[in-house]
Design a protein around this motif. Structure first.
Motif, PDB file in Angstrom:
ATOM      1  N   ASN A 132     -16.608  -7.145  -1.366  1.00 15.12           N
ATOM      2  CA  ASN A 132     -17.630  -7.658  -1.307  1.00 15.12           C
ATOM      3  C   ASN A 132     -18.262  -8.065  -2.629  1.00 15.12           C
ATOM      4  O   ASN A 132     -19.536  -7.812  -2.937  1.00 15.12           O
ATOM      5  CB  ASN A 132     -18.814  -7.237  -0.489  1.00 15.12           C
ATOM      6  CG  ASN A 132     -20.161  -8.230  -0.090  1.00 15.12           C
ATOM      7  OD1 ASN A 132     -19.959  -9.336  -0.302  1.00 15.12           O
ATOM      8  ND2 ASN A 132     -21.158  -7.684   0.233  1.00 15.12           N
ATOM      9  N   ASP A 133     -17.327  -8.318  -3.597  1.00 20.44           N
ATOM     10  CA  ASP A 133     -17.746  -8.774  -5.119  1.00 20.44           C
ATOM     11  C   ASP A 133     -18.694  -9.987  -4.926  1.00 20.44           C
ATOM     12  O   ASP A 133     -17.925 -11.018  -4.880  1.00 20.44           O
ATOM     13  CB  ASP A 133     -16.386  -8.999  -5.850  1.00 20.44           C
ATOM     14  CG  ASP A 133     -16.594  -8.813  -7.256  1.00 20.44           C
ATOM     15  OD1 ASP A 133     -17.277  -9.999  -7.572  1.00 20.44           O
ATOM     16  OD2 ASP A 133     -15.966  -8.419  -8.146  1.00 20.44           O
ATOM     17  N   LEU A 134     -19.513  -9.890  -5.570  1.00 19.55           N
ATOM     18  CA  LEU A 134     -20.649 -10.994  -5.783  1.00 19.55           C
ATOM     19  C   LEU A 134     -20.139 -11.971  -6.457  1.00 19.55           C
ATOM     20  O   LEU A 134     -20.445 -13.306  -6.216  1.00 19.55           O
ATOM     21  CB  LEU A 134     -22.012 -10.597  -5.881  1.00 19.55           C
ATOM     22  CG  LEU A 134     -22.732  -9.727  -4.790  1.00 19.55           C
ATOM     23  CD1 LEU A 134     -24.273  -9.517  -5.183  1.00 19.55           C
ATOM     24  CD2 LEU A 134     -22.660 -10.632  -3.464  1.00 19.55           C
ATOM     25  N   ASN A 135     -19.444 -11.733  -7.962  1.00 17.64           N
ATOM     26  CA  ASN A 135     -19.068 -12.673  -8.709  1.00 17.64           C
ATOM     27  C   ASN A 135     -17.901 -13.687  -7.830  1.00 17.64           C
ATOM     28  O   ASN A 135     -17.715 -14.801  -8.146  1.00 17.64           O
ATOM     29  CB  ASN A 135     -18.238 -12.191  -9.737  1.00 17.64           C
ATOM     30  CG  ASN A 135     -19.628 -11.286 -10.419  1.00 17.64           C
ATOM     31  OD1 ASN A 135     -20.443 -12.000 -10.741  1.00 17.64           O
ATOM     32  ND2 ASN A 135     -19.038 -10.178 -11.163  1.00 17.64           N
ATOM     33  N   PHE A 136     -16.985 -12.921  -7.164  1.00 16.77           N
ATOM     34  CA  PHE A 136     -16.217 -13.543  -6.349  1.00 16.77           C
ATOM     35  C   PHE A 136     -16.747 -14.568  -5.309  1.00 16.77           C
ATOM     36  O   PHE A 136     -16.239 -15.479  -5.310  1.00 16.77           O
ATOM     37  CB  PHE A 136     -15.232 -12.647  -5.718  1.00 16.77           C
ATOM     38  CG  PHE A 136     -13.994 -13.189  -4.855  1.00 16.77           C
ATOM     39  CD1 PHE A 136     -13.158 -13.890  -5.352  1.00 16.77           C
ATOM     40  CD2 PHE A 136     -14.028 -13.147  -3.331  1.00 16.77           C
ATOM     41  CE1 PHE A 136     -11.963 -14.600  -4.500  1.00 16.77           C
ATOM     42  CE2 PHE A 136     -13.321 -13.701  -2.667  1.00 16.77           C
ATOM     43  CZ  PHE A 136     -12.051 -14.402  -3.148  1.00 16.77           C
ATOM     44  N   SER A 137     -17.743 -14.104  -4.501  1.00 23.88           N
ATOM     45  CA  SER A 137     -18.384 -14.914  -3.607  1.00 23.88           C
ATOM     46  C   SER A 137     -19.080 -16.054  -4.274  1.00 23.88           C
ATOM     47  O   SER A 137     -19.055 -17.138  -3.866  1.00 23.88           O
ATOM     48  CB  SER A 137     -19.669 -14.106  -3.010  1.00 23.88           C
ATOM     49  OG  SER A 137     -18.984 -13.002  -2.237  1.00 23.88           O
ATOM     50  N   LYS A 138     -19.444 -15.811  -5.452  1.00 22.31           N
ATOM     51  CA  LYS A 138     -20.420 -16.919  -6.182  1.00 22.31           C
ATOM     52  C   LYS A 138     -19.166 -17.881  -6.647  1.00 22.31           C
ATOM     53  O   LYS A 138     -19.387 -19.343  -6.560  1.00 22.31           O
ATOM     54  CB  LYS A 138     -21.049 -16.626  -7.379  1.00 22.31           C
ATOM     55  CG  LYS A 138     -21.945 -17.459  -8.368  1.00 22.31           C
ATOM     56  CD  LYS A 138     -22.530 -16.787  -9.248  1.00 22.31           C
ATOM     57  CE  LYS A 138     -23.485 -17.912 -10.088  1.00 22.31           C
ATOM     58  NZ  LYS A 138     -24.459 -17.139 -11.271  1.00 22.31           N
ATOM     59  N   GLN A 139     -18.136 -17.545  -7.061  1.00 20.10           N
ATOM     60  CA  GLN A 139     -16.939 -18.479  -7.176  1.00 20.10           C
ATOM     61  C   GLN A 139     -16.548 -19.234  -6.274  1.00 20.10           C
ATOM     62  O   GLN A 139     -16.322 -20.536  -6.372  1.00 20.10           O
ATOM     63  CB  GLN A 139     -15.818 -17.653  -8.128  1.00 20.10           C
ATOM     64  CG  GLN A 139     -14.598 -18.587  -8.345  1.00 20.10           C
ATOM     65  CD  GLN A 139     -13.599 -17.562  -8.391  1.00 20.10           C
ATOM     66  OE1 GLN A 139     -13.555 -16.634  -9.179  1.00 20.10           O
ATOM     67  NE2 GLN A 139     -12.194 -18.034  -8.120  1.00 20.10           N
ATOM     68  N   LYS A 156     -25.335 -15.481  -0.192  1.00 25.16           N
ATOM     69  CA  LYS A 156     -26.463 -15.446  -1.223  1.00 25.16           C
ATOM     70  C   LYS A 156     -26.659 -16.747  -2.136  1.00 25.16           C
ATOM     71  O   LYS A 156     -27.327 -17.027  -2.670  1.00 25.16           O
ATOM     72  CB  LYS A 156     -26.062 -14.246  -1.977  1.00 25.16           C
ATOM     73  CG  LYS A 156     -26.224 -12.760  -1.337  1.00 25.16           C
ATOM     74  CD  LYS A 156     -25.891 -11.834  -2.295  1.00 25.16           C
ATOM     75  CE  LYS A 156     -25.964 -10.533  -1.429  1.00 25.16           C
ATOM     76  NZ  LYS A 156     -27.038 -10.220  -0.966  1.00 25.16           N
ATOM     77  N   TYR A 157     -25.374 -17.459  -1.773  1.00 22.15           N
ATOM     78  CA  TYR A 157     -25.359 -18.623  -2.726  1.00 22.15           C
ATOM     79  C   TYR A 157     -25.315 -19.971  -2.181  1.00 22.15           C
ATOM     80  O   TYR A 157     -25.417 -21.109  -2.992  1.00 22.15           O
ATOM     81  CB  TYR A 157     -23.817 -18.565  -3.660  1.00 22.15           C
ATOM     82  CG  TYR A 157     -23.803 -17.242  -4.412  1.00 22.15           C
ATOM     83  CD1 TYR A 157     -24.699 -16.894  -5.491  1.00 22.15           C
ATOM     84  CD2 TYR A 157     -23.148 -15.989  -3.856  1.00 22.15           C
ATOM     85  CE1 TYR A 157     -24.658 -15.669  -6.070  1.00 22.15           C
ATOM     86  CE2 TYR A 157     -23.233 -14.924  -4.525  1.00 22.15           C
ATOM     87  CZ  TYR A 157     -24.039 -14.686  -5.749  1.00 22.15           C
ATOM     88  OH  TYR A 157     -23.948 -13.481  -6.340  1.00 22.15           O
ATOM     89  N   ALA A 168     -16.851 -10.333   0.997  1.00 18.56           N
ATOM     90  CA  ALA A 168     -17.478 -11.388   0.038  1.00 18.56           C
ATOM     91  C   ALA A 168     -17.544 -13.055   0.786  1.00 18.56           C
ATOM     92  O   ALA A 168     -18.617 -13.434   0.645  1.00 18.56           O
ATOM     93  CB  ALA A 168     -16.481 -11.663  -1.053  1.00 18.56           C
ATOM     94  N   SER A 169     -16.510 -13.165   1.863  1.00 16.86           N
ATOM     95  CA  SER A 169     -16.539 -14.423   2.751  1.00 16.86           C
ATOM     96  C   SER A 169     -17.489 -14.466   3.878  1.00 16.86           C
ATOM     97  O   SER A 169     -17.692 -15.437   4.541  1.00 16.86           O
ATOM     98  CB  SER A 169     -15.018 -14.612   3.092  1.00 16.86           C
ATOM     99  OG  SER A 169     -14.484 -13.851   4.162  1.00 16.86           O
TER     100      SER A 169
END
Length: 337
Positions: A188-195, A223-224, A216-217
């Motif tokens: 659940n890496d938020l940087n990955f989610s944001k990307q 969140k974004y 993450a997905s």
């Protein structure tokens, strides 16, 4: 764990369709604590049930945001689906999960949106493994969705996605490669989610069967982007809530899967609601082992044997009969079965 709005008041905001399952969990926990009063209140009237209660809770319903109420046209939409279909000798043996998402895909494509699908298949453990590629699903999706073409991308790279978006026409679908090829997904890496979210206008979750995962997905991406429940997801929640609200006895629940560890709270609650609970799948092995049955080298969770015993004792105290497999197919190798 819940918002405190004054010294003696906490407010729990619960989506309407989740109300019953969540209330069961919260009420059972807090009702056993002295000086706490539980209040179920849709209008948020601040009243105590008991003058002896020093702390009380108020439940406020909010509607779950759903695709069926969303007016979306000419948008770039990313959809989380569950396409972890069973495959034997390179052939899909059960199309249920594909059929489940078709209404959502139909609505989005008819409204001329560019639709990207995120899905997982198997457990590649964060590494690219051709064995778990989902490219083979493109012809199946094309056929069942009555589309001329289903695009495929073997990367979640932002620039590659942007290029594909520019190439696609409105009303078309693109399937992204197995999201679990990316180690960031299960972390659940938020940087990955944001990307992942950066190229899109809207996120839709139509993967009810995978939504217990903090990935993450599933959770990070919300969140974004404005996020909505897909048609299949909303139907699952509606049916579950309807059943729990009107659970007439005698009743029976069937639960399967490989792990007890991911279903502890579910099992503990099911034995309180149902007269009978049927446990199947590899999860049953852990229960059988806890009852001193020899399960050989079958998949078990040794760390949850004692918990399995406790769940069975709780079921007995609640007059819930747990039904475990009484026979099995045995072999030296799982491939031989």
């Amino acid at each position: 764990l819940v918002p405190q709005i004054s010294e003696f008041c906490y407010v729990i905001i619960i989506p309407r369709h989740y109300s019953t399952p969540l209330l069961h969990l919260v009420v059972r926990y807090y009702d056993n604590i002295p000086n706490i009063c539980i209040k179920k209140d849709k209008t948020a009237n601040f009243k105590k049930k008991s003058t002896n209660s020093k702390i009380f809770f108020i439940y406020m319903w909010i509607e779950m945001k759903q695709l069926k109420n969303l007016d979306c046209t000419n948008k770039k939409i990313i959809v989380r689906v569950d396409l972890n279909v069973p495959v034997f000798e390179d052939k899909i043996t059960d199309y249920s999960r594909i059929h489940a998402i078709l209404p959502t895909l139909e609505k989005l494509t008819k409204n001329k949106n560019k639709v990207f699908l995120i899905a997982h298949f198997g457990r590649p453990k964060g590494e690219v493994n051709k064995k778990y590629s989902i490219e083979f699903l493109c012809p199946e999706l094309k056929k069942l969705s009555n589309l001329n073409k289903v695009h495929f991308l073997d990367s979640c790279d932002q620039k590659i996605i942007e290029k594909k978006i520019s190439e696609m026409g409105f009303g078309e679908i693109c399937l992204l490669e197995n999201i679990r090829f990316n180690a960031e997904e299960e972390k659940n890496d938020l940087n990955f989610s944001k990307q992942l979210s950066s190229c899109f206008d809207i996120y839709i979750n139509d993967a009810f069967s995978a939504s217990h995962r903090n990935h993450a997905s599933i959770t990070g991406i919300t969140k974004y982007l404005p996020s909505y429940a897909g048609l299949s997801f909303a139907k699952e929640i509606e049916n579950l809530d309807k059943f729990l609200e009107n659970s007439n006895k005698p009743n029976l629940a069937i639960i399967g899967g490989s792990k007890v560890s991911t279903k502890i709270k579910v099992l503990e609650n099911l034995v309180e609601i149902f007269d009978s609970l049927v446990i199947g799948g590899a999860m049953a092995n852990t229960f059988l082992l806890s009852n001193n049955y020899n399960v050989g080298s079958s998949l078990v969770e040794n760390d949850f044997i004692e918990l399995s015993k406790k769940i069975q004792k709780k079921a007995e105290s609640k007059n819930c009969k747990i039904l475990l497999p009484i026979d099995a197919v045995c072999s030296k190798k799982i491939e031989d079965t």
